[in-house]
Write a protein that holds these residues in place. Structure first.
Motif, short mmCIF file in Angstrom:
data_model
loop_
_atom_site.label_atom_id
_atom_site.label_comp_id
_atom_site.label_asym_id
_atom_site.label_seq_id
_atom_site.Cartn_x
_atom_site.Cartn_y
_atom_site.Cartn_z
N SER A 114 1.48 1.84 10.38
CA SER A 114 1.77 2.27 11.74
C SER A 114 1.64 3.78 11.92
CB SER A 114 3.19 1.83 12.15
OG SER A 114 4.17 2.52 11.38
N LYS A 115 1.89 4.56 10.86
CA LYS A 115 1.87 6.01 10.98
C LYS A 115 0.52 6.62 10.61
CE LYS A 115 6.20 6.37 12.18
NZ LYS A 115 7.25 6.89 11.29
N THR A 116 -0.27 5.92 9.79
CA THR A 116 -1.53 6.52 9.32
C THR A 116 -2.76 5.68 9.63
OG1 THR A 116 -1.55 5.48 7.13
CG2 THR A 116 -0.25 7.50 7.37
N GLY A 117 -2.56 4.40 9.93
CA GLY A 117 -3.69 3.51 10.14
C GLY A 117 -4.21 2.89 8.86
N GLU A 118 -3.68 3.30 7.73
CA GLU A 118 -4.07 2.70 6.44
C GLU A 118 -3.57 1.25 6.41
OE1 GLU A 118 -6.07 2.52 3.10
OE2 GLU A 118 -5.71 4.56 3.82
N PRO A 119 -4.46 0.28 6.18
CA PRO A 119 -4.03 -1.12 6.18
C PRO A 119 -2.88 -1.38 5.20
CG PRO A 119 -6.41 -0.99 6.20
CD PRO A 119 -5.92 0.41 5.97
N ALA A 120 -1.89 -2.13 5.66
CA ALA A 120 -0.74 -2.43 4.82
C ALA A 120 -1.15 -3.14 3.54
CB ALA A 120 0.26 -3.27 5.60
N LYS A 121 -2.22 -3.95 3.61
CA LYS A 121 -2.66 -4.69 2.44
C LYS A 121 -3.10 -3.76 1.32
CE LYS A 121 -7.48 -5.23 3.97
NZ LYS A 121 -8.57 -6.18 4.28
N ASN A 122 -3.61 -2.57 1.66
CA ASN A 122 -4.01 -1.61 0.63
C ASN A 122 -2.80 -1.07 -0.13
OD1 ASN A 122 -6.59 -1.99 1.53
ND2 ASN A 122 -6.81 0.00 2.53
N VAL A 123 -1.71 -0.88 0.60
CA VAL A 123 -0.47 -0.40 -0.04
C VAL A 123 0.09 -1.48 -0.96
CG1 VAL A 123 1.88 0.43 0.35
CG2 VAL A 123 0.04 1.11 1.91
N ILE A 124 0.11 -2.72 -0.46
CA ILE A 124 0.61 -3.85 -1.26
C ILE A 124 -0.23 -4.00 -2.53
CG2 ILE A 124 0.98 -6.33 -1.31
CD1 ILE A 124 2.92 -4.88 0.52
N SER A 125 -1.57 -3.88 -2.38
CA SER A 125 -2.46 -4.00 -3.52
C SER A 125 -2.22 -2.89 -4.54
CB SER A 125 -3.91 -3.96 -3.04
OG SER A 125 -4.81 -3.96 -4.13
N HIS A 126 -2.01 -1.67 -4.05
CA HIS A 126 -1.78 -0.54 -4.95
C HIS A 126 -0.48 -0.74 -5.74
CE1 HIS A 126 -2.35 3.66 -6.23
NE2 HIS A 126 -1.03 3.75 -6.17
N LEU A 127 0.56 -1.20 -5.08
CA LEU A 127 1.83 -1.41 -5.76
C LEU A 127 1.75 -2.57 -6.75
CD1 LEU A 127 4.35 -0.78 -2.84
CD2 LEU A 127 3.77 0.74 -4.74
N ALA A 128 0.89 -3.55 -6.45
CA ALA A 128 0.67 -4.65 -7.41
C ALA A 128 0.00 -4.12 -8.68
CB ALA A 128 -0.17 -5.74 -6.76
N LYS A 129 -0.96 -3.21 -8.50
CA LYS A 129 -1.61 -2.59 -9.67
C LYS A 129 -0.61 -1.75 -10.45
CE LYS A 129 -6.18 -2.39 -7.50
NZ LYS A 129 -7.22 -1.49 -6.91
N SER A 130 0.26 -1.06 -9.72
CA SER A 130 1.32 -0.27 -10.38
C SER A 130 2.20 -1.17 -11.22
CB SER A 130 2.16 0.45 -9.31
OG SER A 130 3.18 1.22 -9.89
N SER A 131 2.51 -2.34 -10.70
CA SER A 131 3.32 -3.32 -11.44
C SER A 131 2.59 -3.80 -12.69
CB SER A 131 3.65 -4.51 -10.53
OG SER A 131 4.35 -5.51 -11.23
N ASP A 132 1.28 -4.00 -12.58
CA ASP A 132 0.50 -4.43 -13.74
C ASP A 132 0.52 -3.38 -14.84
OD1 ASP A 132 -0.21 -6.83 -12.59
OD2 ASP A 132 -2.16 -6.15 -11.87
N ILE A 133 0.36 -2.12 -14.45
CA ILE A 133 0.39 -1.04 -15.45
C ILE A 133 1.74 -1.03 -16.16
CG2 ILE A 133 0.28 1.46 -15.81
CD1 ILE A 133 -1.58 1.62 -13.38
N TYR A 134 2.81 -1.22 -15.38
CA TYR A 134 4.16 -1.24 -15.98
C TYR A 134 4.30 -2.38 -16.99
CZ TYR A 134 9.21 -1.52 -16.44
OH TYR A 134 10.49 -1.57 -16.94
N SER A 135 3.83 -3.57 -16.60
CA SER A 135 3.98 -4.73 -17.49
C SER A 135 3.20 -4.56 -18.79
CB SER A 135 3.54 -6.02 -16.77
OG SER A 135 2.14 -6.02 -16.56
N ILE A 136 2.08 -3.83 -18.72
CA ILE A 136 1.26 -3.59 -19.91
C ILE A 136 1.86 -2.51 -20.80
CG2 ILE A 136 -1.01 -2.80 -20.73
CD1 ILE A 136 -2.16 -4.00 -18.11
N THR A 137 2.39 -1.48 -20.19
CA THR A 137 2.81 -0.30 -20.95
C THR A 137 4.28 -0.26 -21.33
OG1 THR A 137 3.22 0.96 -18.92
CG2 THR A 137 1.02 1.11 -19.88
#
Length: 490
Positions: A114-137
């Motif tokens: 709502s504030k930047t126009g960046e699709p919410a799905k991109n944020v969700i996807s990025h945080l999912a990748k962040s979660s993957d990195i955590y589970s690996i490391t």
């Protein structure tokens, strides 16, 4: 069988946690601290009716604190209380954009959209990748020693090695974020997490994109009695377990006989022990405490690039600002230039990103009625002999201008109390070499493997904990270093 004795040098949070763990193991533990108070960077002070947490201000991963009480058979709630934040941090951009980083992932993603126009799905996807990195490391890099063969022979370690490319170690954080988001403000938002361990997002590996997961999955919290209550509650637990704290007691030397640590020398006397643990910055541990033994010095590690430092203004402000929360960030209009000044030019950019913490938002007695206690911090280079008096004067003027412009109020007229902490005083108060907050930087893709081990490979009975050794700086990692170190001590 006589009780074994452990001596710990430094009462920082890692030293206190190590003391607790060794006491539970049955050791007689004594901690020697050169200051008159415990906590190291995690300390506090009062001035003109305002109370300030002097150092770390963000509290994540509270389970690592709770674990220490449970380990001792105690209820954490009897010693220490905290609450989860609904809003992790408020963000202010130079173009007038304002974001609230909600703890709820879906709500946060919608806020970004709502504030930047960046699709919410991109944020969700990025945080999912962040979660993957955590589970690996997590189990490999954070919870175990990287300097023991048995770590690499475990099944979960082998699985992590197979998934290694997924931690994205060969791109910089900025490059990864730029490919994942279209809006420059969102890229800047996620680039900021490199500063959580004193690094540069334009150099540091994208593996550091694990950090958002710690906030947006585990959450951010506020201790009911302020950050220093972490220190006070852990010291209380340690003392109940029989740990003895010796304040104003500077260790001068680690006593080494036949390649074995036999204790420390302090105030002209030898204090014998079966185990010695240094919670002092690894650089000072070798240069000051093992100065007589240059052949023991790991020169490659000691010569590594240091992390960034901080310049902090503690301001008593005679007004309250409802648009501000506990954590607030005022972004630079040119993030790349800011980091170039820190890392390339070794000075402070004229438009720095400003972090503003106000604990009186949650702990009202931290400031007089109608007032707020402002902890105002910017990232700065480590101390390499710069003219800090001039840098501080210029930075103060630029910070006041920036905050006044964004908040629409002349801030300088509201400051009724001031204290300053800079890289020089950080070094003198906490024995952090060059005032670097996190030991060595993480700008190298192999930084996790290049940190000093928690156990000496040359001196029997000598161990290390704290932010300058594996796994790194910050409260959660310091507590994990204590866990790793105590596990190494049989």
């Amino acid at each position: 069988m006589p009780q074994k004795k452990a001596v710990i040098i430094g009462a920082g949070v890692a030293g206190i946690a190590t003391a607790i763990r060794l006491a539970v193991k049955g050791y007689a533990v004594e901690v020697y601290e050169s200051n008159s108070y415990p906590g190291g960077k995690l300390s506090e002070f009062e001035q003109d009716g305002y109370r300030f947490d002097a150092g770390p201000s963000l509290f994540t991963m509270p389970q690592y604190v709770d674990e220490l009480f449970k380990l001792a058979g105690k209820s954490p709630a009897d010693y220490f209380g905290y609450q989860k934040l609904d809003i992790v941090c408020n963000y202010f951009y130079d173009d007038g954009t304002r974001l609230s980083a909600y703890a709820d992932t879906e709500k946060f993603a919608r806020e970004i959209e709502s504030k930047t126009g960046e699709p919410a799905k991109n944020v969700i996807s990025h945080l999912a990748k962040s979660s993957d990195i955590y589970s690996i490391t997590n189990h490999v890099f954070l919870e175990r020693s990287l300097h023991r063969l048995k770590t690499y022979l475990r099944w979960d370690t082998l699985l992590s090695i197979v998934r290694f490319p997924k931690i994205d170690p060969f791109r910089t954080m900025h490059k990864a974020n730029s490919s994942g988001f279209k809006d420059a403000r969102v890229v800047q938002f996620f680039n900021r997490y490199a500063t959580y361990n004193g690094s540069d997002p334009y150099q540091a590996p994208a593996t550091l994109n694990v950090i958002p997961h710690l906030e947006h999955h585990f959450g951010a919290y506020f201790p009911h009695d302020g950050m220093y209550s972490i220190t006070k509650s852990l010291v209380k637990l340690a003392e109940e377990l029989g740990v003895k704290f010796n304040y104003n007691y500077k260790a001068d030397e680690i006593v080494v006989i036949n390649n074995a640590a036999k204790g420390i020398r302090a105030k002209g006397q030898n204090i014998l022990a079966d185990v010695v643990v240094s919670n002092m910055d690894i650089w000072f541990t070798y240069q000051r405490l093992l100065g007589k033994y240059p052949k023991l010095h790991p020169q490659k590690i000691l010569n590594q690039e240091r992390s960034s430092s901080a310049l902090i203004f503690y301001w008593g402000v005679k007004k309250q600002f409802p648009e501000l929360d506990l954590h607030n960030i005022f972004f630079s209009a040119d993030y790349k230039a800011e980091f170039e000044h820190i890392w390339k030019h070794q000075d402070i950019y004229r438009d720095p990103t400003v972090y503003l913490n106000i604990s009186s938002k949650y702990k009202t007695d931290d400031a007089p009625a109608g007032c707020e206690n402002w902890f105002v911090m910017i990232n700065v280079p480590a101390n390499n002999g710069q003219d800090w008096d001039k840098l501080i004067a210029d930075a103060r003027k630029n910070i006041v201008y920036k905050l006044s412009k964004i908040l629409g109020e002349e801030i300088s007229a509201l400051i009724v109390s001031e204290s300053i902490l800079d890289p020089r005083s950080i070094e003198s108060k906490t024995s952090s070499y060059k005032g670097s907050i996190y030991g060595t930087s993480s700008n190298n893709q192999f930084a996790a493997f290049l940190r000093h081990a928690n156990k000496s490979s040359k001196v029997k009975g000598l161990y290390f904990c704290g932010g300058s050794v594996h796994p790194g700086g910050g409260i959660p990692l310091c507590l994990l270093s204590a866990k790793i170190t105590a596990d190494l001590i049989s």
